[in-house]
Design a protein around this motif. Structure first.
Motif, short mmCIF file in Angstrom:
data_model
loop_
_atom_site.label_atom_id
_atom_site.label_comp_id
_atom_site.label_asym_id
_atom_site.label_seq_id
_atom_site.Cartn_x
_atom_site.Cartn_y
_atom_site.Cartn_z
N GLU A 290 -48.62 -24.85 -9.09
CA GLU A 290 -49.13 -26.14 -8.64
C GLU A 290 -50.57 -26.01 -8.14
O GLU A 290 -51.44 -26.76 -8.53
CB GLU A 290 -48.22 -26.67 -7.51
CG GLU A 290 -48.54 -28.10 -7.11
CD GLU A 290 -47.69 -28.58 -5.93
OE1 GLU A 290 -46.83 -27.80 -5.45
OE2 GLU A 290 -47.91 -29.71 -5.47
N LYS B 264 -48.58 -31.88 -9.03
CA LYS B 264 -47.33 -31.99 -9.79
C LYS B 264 -47.12 -33.45 -10.13
O LYS B 264 -47.68 -34.33 -9.47
CB LYS B 264 -46.17 -31.40 -8.98
CG LYS B 264 -46.05 -31.97 -7.57
CD LYS B 264 -45.04 -31.23 -6.72
CE LYS B 264 -45.05 -31.84 -5.30
NZ LYS B 264 -44.13 -31.20 -4.39
N LEU C 290 -43.05 -23.55 -9.96
CA LEU C 290 -43.32 -24.85 -9.32
C LEU C 290 -42.30 -25.12 -8.24
O LEU C 290 -41.22 -24.53 -8.24
CB LEU C 290 -43.28 -25.94 -10.39
CG LEU C 290 -44.39 -25.80 -11.44
CD1 LEU C 290 -44.14 -26.69 -12.63
CD2 LEU C 290 -45.75 -26.12 -10.81
N GLY D 197 -41.37 -31.30 -8.57
CA GLY D 197 -41.43 -30.01 -9.26
C GLY D 197 -40.50 -30.02 -10.47
O GLY D 197 -40.86 -29.56 -11.56
#
Ligand SMILES: [Zn+2]
Ligand SMILES: [Zn+2]
Lengths: 197, 197
Positions: A85, A109, A142, A148
Protein backbone atom coordinates in the motif's frame (compact mmCIF):
# COMPACT_ATOMS: atom_id res chain seq x y z
CA UNK A 1 -2.26 31.27 20.58
CA UNK A 2 -1.02 33.77 17.99
CA UNK A 3 -2.05 33.68 14.28
CA UNK A 4 1.35 32.45 13.02
CA UNK A 5 1.56 29.89 15.82
CA UNK A 6 -1.90 28.55 14.98
CA UNK A 7 -1.11 28.42 11.27
CA UNK A 8 1.98 26.31 11.98
CA UNK A 9 0.09 24.07 14.40
CA UNK A 10 -2.59 23.49 11.73
CA UNK A 11 0.00 22.41 9.13
CA UNK A 12 1.76 20.11 11.63
CA UNK A 13 -1.60 18.55 12.51
CA UNK A 14 -2.01 17.47 8.87
CA UNK A 15 0.96 15.13 9.22
CA UNK A 16 -0.02 11.48 9.64
CA UNK A 17 -0.43 10.44 13.28
CA UNK A 18 -0.25 14.00 14.65
CA UNK A 19 -3.12 15.24 16.82
CA UNK A 20 -3.94 18.70 18.13
CA UNK A 21 -1.82 18.33 21.27
CA UNK A 22 1.27 16.91 19.56
CA UNK A 23 1.09 19.61 16.88
CA UNK A 24 1.01 22.22 19.67
CA UNK A 25 3.97 20.54 21.38
CA UNK A 26 5.93 20.47 18.09
CA UNK A 27 5.19 24.12 17.33
CA UNK A 28 6.41 25.20 20.78
CA UNK A 29 9.54 23.08 20.31
CA UNK A 30 10.30 24.68 16.92
CA UNK A 31 9.44 28.27 17.86
CA UNK A 32 10.62 28.66 21.44
CA UNK A 33 12.69 25.72 22.61
CA UNK A 34 14.85 24.84 19.58
CA UNK A 35 14.58 27.76 17.13
CA UNK A 36 17.64 26.49 15.22
CA UNK A 37 15.68 23.30 14.45
CA UNK A 38 12.94 25.30 12.70
CA UNK A 39 15.26 26.55 9.94
CA UNK A 40 16.86 23.10 9.59
CA UNK A 41 13.49 21.36 9.27
CA UNK A 42 12.15 23.85 6.76
CA UNK A 43 15.37 23.54 4.69
CA UNK A 44 15.18 19.72 4.83
CA UNK A 45 11.56 19.79 3.62
CA UNK A 46 12.35 22.09 0.68
CA UNK A 47 15.52 20.25 -0.29
CA UNK A 48 13.87 16.82 -0.12
CA UNK A 49 10.80 18.10 -2.01
CA UNK A 50 13.07 19.21 -4.84
CA UNK A 51 15.10 16.01 -4.99
CA UNK A 52 12.92 13.11 -3.94
CA UNK A 53 10.37 11.73 -6.36
CA UNK A 54 8.44 8.57 -7.02
CA UNK A 55 10.24 5.78 -8.94
CA UNK A 56 8.66 5.67 -12.40
CA UNK A 57 8.63 1.86 -12.27
CA UNK A 58 7.53 0.89 -8.76
CA UNK A 59 6.51 4.05 -6.86
CA UNK A 60 9.28 3.82 -4.21
CA UNK A 61 11.13 7.01 -3.22
CA UNK A 62 14.16 7.87 -5.36
CA UNK A 63 16.26 10.78 -6.56
CA UNK A 64 16.76 9.42 -10.10
CA UNK A 65 14.27 8.11 -12.67
CA UNK A 66 14.24 4.65 -11.08
CA UNK A 67 14.92 3.55 -7.49
CA UNK A 68 17.88 1.42 -6.37
CA UNK A 69 15.67 -1.67 -5.98
CA UNK A 70 14.39 -1.44 -9.57
CA UNK A 71 17.95 -0.81 -10.80
CA UNK A 72 19.27 -3.90 -8.98
CA UNK A 73 19.30 -6.72 -11.57
CA UNK A 74 19.64 -9.41 -8.89
CA UNK A 75 16.20 -8.41 -7.64
CA UNK A 76 14.69 -9.65 -10.91
CA UNK A 77 16.02 -13.18 -10.47
CA UNK A 78 13.45 -14.14 -7.84
CA UNK A 79 10.59 -13.53 -10.28
CA UNK A 80 8.56 -12.07 -7.41
CA UNK A 81 6.73 -8.77 -7.30
CA UNK A 82 5.48 -7.69 -3.89
CA UNK A 83 2.54 -5.24 -3.94
CA UNK A 84 2.28 -2.87 -0.96
CA UNK A 85 0.00 0.00 0.00
CA UNK A 86 2.65 2.53 1.09
CA UNK A 87 6.38 3.13 0.72
CA UNK A 88 6.62 2.67 4.50
CA UNK A 89 5.38 -0.93 4.04
CA UNK A 90 8.14 -1.50 1.47
CA UNK A 91 10.68 -0.08 3.93
CA UNK A 92 9.41 -2.32 6.74
CA UNK A 93 9.70 -5.44 4.54
CA UNK A 94 13.19 -4.39 3.40
CA UNK A 95 14.29 -3.94 7.02
CA UNK A 96 12.99 -7.41 7.92
CA UNK A 97 15.35 -8.92 5.32
CA UNK A 98 12.62 -11.51 4.60
CA UNK A 99 12.24 -10.66 0.90
CA UNK A 100 14.68 -9.84 -1.91
CA UNK A 101 12.43 -9.44 -4.95
CA UNK A 102 10.87 -6.32 -6.44
CA UNK A 103 8.00 -4.14 -5.27
CA UNK A 104 5.06 -2.21 -6.58
CA UNK A 105 3.71 0.59 -4.35
CA UNK A 106 0.04 1.46 -4.86
CA UNK A 107 0.11 4.64 -2.69
CA UNK A 108 -3.27 3.65 -1.28
CA UNK A 109 -5.95 0.98 -1.54
CA UNK A 110 -9.28 0.83 -3.36
CA UNK A 111 -12.02 2.52 -1.35
CA UNK A 112 -15.16 3.33 -3.35
CA UNK A 113 -16.76 4.97 -0.26
CA UNK A 114 -13.87 7.45 -0.07
CA UNK A 115 -13.79 7.93 -3.84
CA UNK A 116 -10.54 6.00 -4.30
CA UNK A 117 -10.90 4.07 -7.56
CA UNK A 118 -8.22 2.27 -9.60
CA UNK A 119 -7.32 5.51 -11.41
CA UNK A 120 -6.29 7.14 -8.06
CA UNK A 121 -3.73 4.40 -7.39
CA UNK A 122 -0.38 3.51 -8.97
CA UNK A 123 -1.97 0.60 -10.87
CA UNK A 124 -1.61 1.47 -14.54
CA UNK A 125 1.83 -0.05 -15.11
CA UNK A 126 1.55 -3.22 -13.05
CA UNK A 127 0.19 -5.63 -15.71
CA UNK A 128 2.90 -4.52 -18.15
CA UNK A 129 5.58 -4.95 -15.46
CA UNK A 130 4.42 -8.50 -14.74
CA UNK A 131 4.83 -9.35 -18.44
CA UNK A 132 8.01 -7.38 -19.20
CA UNK A 133 9.92 -8.35 -16.06
CA UNK A 134 9.08 -12.05 -16.24
CA UNK A 135 7.23 -12.03 -12.93
CA UNK A 136 6.07 -15.52 -11.86
CA UNK A 137 4.59 -14.62 -8.47
CA UNK A 138 2.72 -11.52 -7.34
CA UNK A 139 2.71 -11.31 -3.54
CA UNK A 140 -0.08 -9.13 -2.16
CA UNK A 141 1.20 -7.53 1.08
CA UNK A 142 -1.93 -5.44 1.59
CA UNK A 143 -3.85 -4.82 4.80
CA UNK A 144 -6.30 -7.27 6.25
CA UNK A 145 -9.42 -5.07 5.96
CA UNK A 146 -12.36 -4.59 3.56
CA UNK A 147 -10.43 -2.19 1.35
CA UNK A 148 -7.32 -4.40 1.32
CA UNK A 149 -9.59 -7.30 0.36
CA UNK A 150 -11.18 -5.33 -2.50
CA UNK A 151 -7.73 -4.28 -3.76
CA UNK A 152 -6.52 -7.90 -3.68
CA UNK A 153 -9.53 -9.02 -5.76
CA UNK A 154 -8.95 -6.27 -8.29
CA UNK A 155 -5.22 -7.03 -8.60
CA UNK A 156 -5.80 -10.76 -8.94
CA UNK A 157 -8.10 -10.19 -11.93
CA UNK A 158 -5.54 -7.81 -13.39
CA UNK A 159 -2.40 -9.98 -13.22
CA UNK A 160 -3.32 -13.64 -12.71
CA UNK A 161 -2.54 -15.98 -15.63
CA UNK A 162 -1.23 -19.49 -16.33
CA UNK A 163 2.31 -18.21 -15.80
CA UNK A 164 1.66 -15.88 -12.85
CA UNK A 165 0.65 -17.07 -9.40
CA UNK A 166 -0.95 -14.59 -7.00
CA UNK A 167 -0.42 -15.05 -3.27
CA UNK A 168 -1.31 -13.03 -0.20
CA UNK A 169 0.81 -12.64 2.96
CA UNK A 170 -0.31 -14.59 6.03
CA UNK A 171 -2.31 -13.06 8.84
CA UNK A 172 -2.44 -14.16 12.43
CA UNK A 173 -0.86 -13.73 15.81
CA UNK A 174 2.24 -11.46 15.69
CA UNK A 175 5.54 -13.11 16.55
CA UNK A 176 5.95 -13.25 20.35
CA UNK A 177 2.36 -12.15 21.02
CA UNK A 178 0.01 -13.90 23.39
CA UNK A 179 -3.50 -15.10 22.52
CA UNK A 180 -4.71 -13.42 25.70
CA UNK A 181 -3.96 -9.90 24.46
CA UNK A 182 -4.79 -10.33 20.78
CA UNK A 183 -7.87 -8.52 19.44
CA UNK A 184 -10.79 -10.51 18.01
CA UNK A 185 -9.92 -9.71 14.37
CA UNK A 186 -6.39 -11.04 14.82
CA UNK A 187 -7.66 -14.17 16.54
CA UNK A 188 -10.17 -14.76 13.74
CA UNK A 189 -7.38 -14.43 11.12
CA UNK A 190 -5.09 -16.69 13.15
CA UNK A 191 -7.79 -19.37 13.42
CA UNK A 192 -8.69 -19.08 9.72
CA UNK A 193 -4.99 -19.44 8.83
CA UNK A 194 -4.46 -22.53 11.00
CA UNK A 195 -2.28 -25.31 9.59
CA UNK A 196 -2.02 -29.00 10.38
CA UNK A 197 0.54 -29.47 13.15
CA UNK B 1 16.21 5.46 1.38
CA UNK B 2 17.74 8.40 -0.51
CA UNK B 3 20.07 11.02 1.06
CA UNK B 4 17.51 13.86 0.95
CA UNK B 5 14.77 11.55 2.24
CA UNK B 6 16.96 10.44 5.15
CA UNK B 7 17.96 14.03 5.96
CA UNK B 8 14.28 15.01 6.19
CA UNK B 9 13.41 11.94 8.25
CA UNK B 10 16.23 12.79 10.67
CA UNK B 11 14.95 16.36 11.18
CA UNK B 12 11.36 15.14 11.66
CA UNK B 13 12.58 12.62 14.23
CA UNK B 14 13.94 15.50 16.36
CA UNK B 15 10.38 16.75 16.94
CA UNK B 16 9.01 15.82 20.37
CA UNK B 17 7.15 12.51 20.42
CA UNK B 18 8.28 11.47 16.91
CA UNK B 19 10.06 8.12 16.52
CA UNK B 20 11.89 6.59 13.56
CA UNK B 21 8.76 5.04 12.04
CA UNK B 22 6.52 8.09 12.37
CA UNK B 23 9.27 10.32 10.91
CA UNK B 24 9.46 7.93 7.93
CA UNK B 25 5.66 8.00 7.56
CA UNK B 26 5.66 11.82 7.70
CA UNK B 27 8.45 12.14 5.12
CA UNK B 28 6.59 9.84 2.69
CA UNK B 29 3.42 11.86 3.24
CA UNK B 30 5.20 15.15 2.50
CA UNK B 31 7.29 13.94 -0.44
CA UNK B 32 5.03 11.53 -2.31
CA UNK B 33 1.47 11.60 -1.05
CA UNK B 34 0.77 15.28 -0.41
CA UNK B 35 3.61 17.26 -2.08
CA UNK B 36 1.56 20.48 -1.81
CA UNK B 37 1.63 20.07 2.00
CA UNK B 38 5.45 20.16 2.00
CA UNK B 39 5.63 23.73 0.69
CA UNK B 40 2.82 24.82 2.99
CA UNK B 41 4.51 23.32 6.07
CA UNK B 42 7.89 24.78 5.24
CA UNK B 43 6.30 28.23 4.68
CA UNK B 44 4.38 27.97 7.97
CA UNK B 45 7.60 27.13 9.84
CA UNK B 46 9.52 30.06 8.36
CA UNK B 47 6.67 32.53 8.81
CA UNK B 48 6.01 31.48 12.42
CA UNK B 49 9.75 31.51 13.19
CA UNK B 50 9.92 35.12 12.05
CA UNK B 51 6.82 36.27 13.92
CA UNK B 52 6.44 34.20 17.07
CA UNK B 53 8.63 34.94 20.06
CA UNK B 54 8.66 34.46 23.79
CA UNK B 55 6.73 37.01 25.89
CA UNK B 56 9.35 39.14 27.67
CA UNK B 57 7.31 38.99 30.88
CA UNK B 58 6.04 35.42 31.21
CA UNK B 59 7.62 33.27 28.45
CA UNK B 60 4.32 32.47 26.67
CA UNK B 61 4.22 32.61 22.83
CA UNK B 62 3.41 36.02 21.37
CA UNK B 63 3.94 38.17 18.29
CA UNK B 64 4.43 41.42 20.23
CA UNK B 65 6.69 42.32 23.17
CA UNK B 66 4.18 40.92 25.68
CA UNK B 67 1.52 38.22 25.30
CA UNK B 68 -2.24 38.78 25.47
CA UNK B 69 -2.43 37.28 28.97
CA UNK B 70 0.21 39.68 30.36
CA UNK B 71 -1.52 42.60 28.58
CA UNK B 72 -4.90 41.70 30.10
CA UNK B 73 -5.25 43.90 33.20
CA UNK B 74 -8.11 41.79 34.59
CA UNK B 75 -5.64 38.92 34.94
CA UNK B 76 -3.74 40.91 37.57
CA UNK B 77 -6.78 41.23 39.84
CA UNK B 78 -6.60 37.62 41.06
CA UNK B 79 -3.10 38.22 42.50
CA UNK B 80 -2.14 34.70 41.36
CA UNK B 81 0.90 33.67 39.36
CA UNK B 82 0.86 30.12 38.04
CA UNK B 83 4.32 28.65 37.29
CA UNK B 84 4.43 25.98 34.55
CA UNK B 85 7.18 24.00 32.86
CA UNK B 86 6.12 24.46 29.22
CA UNK B 87 3.89 26.75 27.16
CA UNK B 88 1.80 23.65 26.38
CA UNK B 89 0.99 23.36 30.11
CA UNK B 90 -0.17 26.99 30.09
CA UNK B 91 -2.35 26.23 27.05
CA UNK B 92 -3.85 23.17 28.73
CA UNK B 93 -4.73 25.15 31.87
CA UNK B 94 -6.20 27.96 29.74
CA UNK B 95 -8.38 25.46 27.87
CA UNK B 96 -9.66 23.99 31.15
CA UNK B 97 -11.01 27.42 32.11
CA UNK B 98 -10.09 26.59 35.72
CA UNK B 99 -7.73 29.56 36.20
CA UNK B 100 -7.84 33.24 35.21
CA UNK B 101 -4.65 34.65 36.73
CA UNK B 102 -1.23 35.13 35.19
CA UNK B 103 1.51 32.65 34.28
CA UNK B 104 5.24 32.23 34.33
CA UNK B 105 6.72 29.66 31.93
CA UNK B 106 10.08 28.18 32.97
CA UNK B 107 10.74 26.39 29.63
CA UNK B 108 12.05 23.39 31.59
CA UNK B 109 12.69 22.19 35.11
CA UNK B 110 15.83 21.99 37.24
CA UNK B 111 17.84 18.87 36.47
CA UNK B 112 21.44 18.94 37.77
CA UNK B 113 22.09 15.48 36.21
CA UNK B 114 21.23 16.82 32.76
CA UNK B 115 23.08 20.09 33.38
CA UNK B 116 19.90 22.16 33.69
CA UNK B 117 20.58 24.74 36.41
CA UNK B 118 18.58 27.89 37.31
CA UNK B 119 20.44 29.90 34.66
CA UNK B 120 19.08 27.62 31.89
CA UNK B 121 15.47 28.38 32.88
CA UNK B 122 13.28 31.47 32.58
CA UNK B 123 13.72 32.22 36.29
CA UNK B 124 15.55 35.55 36.43
CA UNK B 125 12.47 37.82 36.34
CA UNK B 126 10.13 35.90 38.58
CA UNK B 127 11.01 37.45 41.97
CA UNK B 128 10.71 40.95 40.50
CA UNK B 129 7.34 40.06 38.92
CA UNK B 130 5.99 38.82 42.24
CA UNK B 131 6.88 42.19 43.82
CA UNK B 132 5.94 44.52 40.95
CA UNK B 133 2.66 42.81 40.03
CA UNK B 134 1.38 42.53 43.60
CA UNK B 135 1.28 38.72 43.48
CA UNK B 136 -0.18 37.19 46.64
CA UNK B 137 -0.14 33.52 45.60
CA UNK B 138 2.36 31.60 43.49
CA UNK B 139 0.80 28.35 42.25
CA UNK B 140 3.37 25.73 41.26
CA UNK B 141 1.86 23.66 38.43
CA UNK B 142 5.02 21.59 37.90
CA UNK B 143 5.33 17.85 37.33
CA UNK B 144 5.16 15.32 40.10
CA UNK B 145 8.72 13.95 39.70
CA UNK B 146 12.15 14.45 41.28
CA UNK B 147 12.99 17.37 39.00
CA UNK B 148 9.59 18.99 39.50
CA UNK B 149 10.14 18.60 43.25
CA UNK B 150 13.59 20.26 43.09
CA UNK B 151 12.19 23.11 41.02
CA UNK B 152 9.38 23.66 43.53
CA UNK B 153 11.88 23.85 46.40
CA UNK B 154 14.03 26.34 44.52
CA UNK B 155 11.06 28.54 43.59
CA UNK B 156 9.66 28.51 47.11
CA UNK B 157 12.96 29.85 48.50
CA UNK B 158 12.98 32.46 45.74
CA UNK B 159 9.49 33.92 46.13
CA UNK B 160 7.99 32.99 49.50
CA UNK B 161 7.49 35.87 51.96
CA UNK B 162 4.99 37.16 54.52
CA UNK B 163 2.84 38.57 51.73
CA UNK B 164 3.25 35.71 49.21
CA UNK B 165 1.83 32.24 49.69
CA UNK B 166 3.26 29.37 47.64
CA UNK B 167 0.98 26.45 46.76
CA UNK B 168 1.34 23.40 44.57
CA UNK B 169 -1.38 21.80 42.41
CA UNK B 170 -2.96 18.61 43.72
CA UNK B 171 -1.90 15.14 42.56
CA UNK B 172 -3.96 11.98 42.58
CA UNK B 173 -6.37 9.91 40.55
CA UNK B 174 -7.37 11.64 37.27
CA UNK B 175 -11.01 12.61 36.92
CA UNK B 176 -13.03 9.56 35.83
CA UNK B 177 -10.14 7.14 36.33
CA UNK B 178 -10.36 3.87 38.20
CA UNK B 179 -8.07 2.81 41.07
CA UNK B 180 -7.71 -0.55 39.32
CA UNK B 181 -5.81 0.89 36.33
CA UNK B 182 -3.84 3.63 38.10
CA UNK B 183 -0.06 3.19 38.33
CA UNK B 184 1.63 2.91 41.74
CA UNK B 185 3.01 6.47 41.66
CA UNK B 186 -0.46 7.90 41.07
CA UNK B 187 -1.93 5.75 43.83
CA UNK B 188 0.79 6.87 46.22
CA UNK B 189 0.07 10.55 45.41
CA UNK B 190 -3.67 9.97 45.73
CA UNK B 191 -3.23 8.36 49.16
CA UNK B 192 -0.80 11.05 50.33
CA UNK B 193 -3.31 13.72 49.22
CA UNK B 194 -6.27 12.16 51.02
CA UNK B 195 -8.73 14.46 52.79
CA UNK B 196 -11.21 13.91 55.58
CA UNK B 197 -14.54 12.86 54.05
ZN1 LIG C 1 11.54 1.40 -8.19
ZN1 LIG D 1 3.18 36.99 28.83
Amino acid sequence: MTPAFEALQKELKRLPGVGFRSAERMAIHLLLEKPEAAKRLSDAILSASERVRSCSTCGNVCEEERCSICEDVRREESGSLCVVEHVSDLMAIEKSGAYRGRYHVLHGKLSPINGVGPESLNLSGIAKRVKDEGVTEVILALPNDVEGEATCHYLTELVESDSVEVSRIGFGLPSGASVLYADSGTLKSALDARKRY
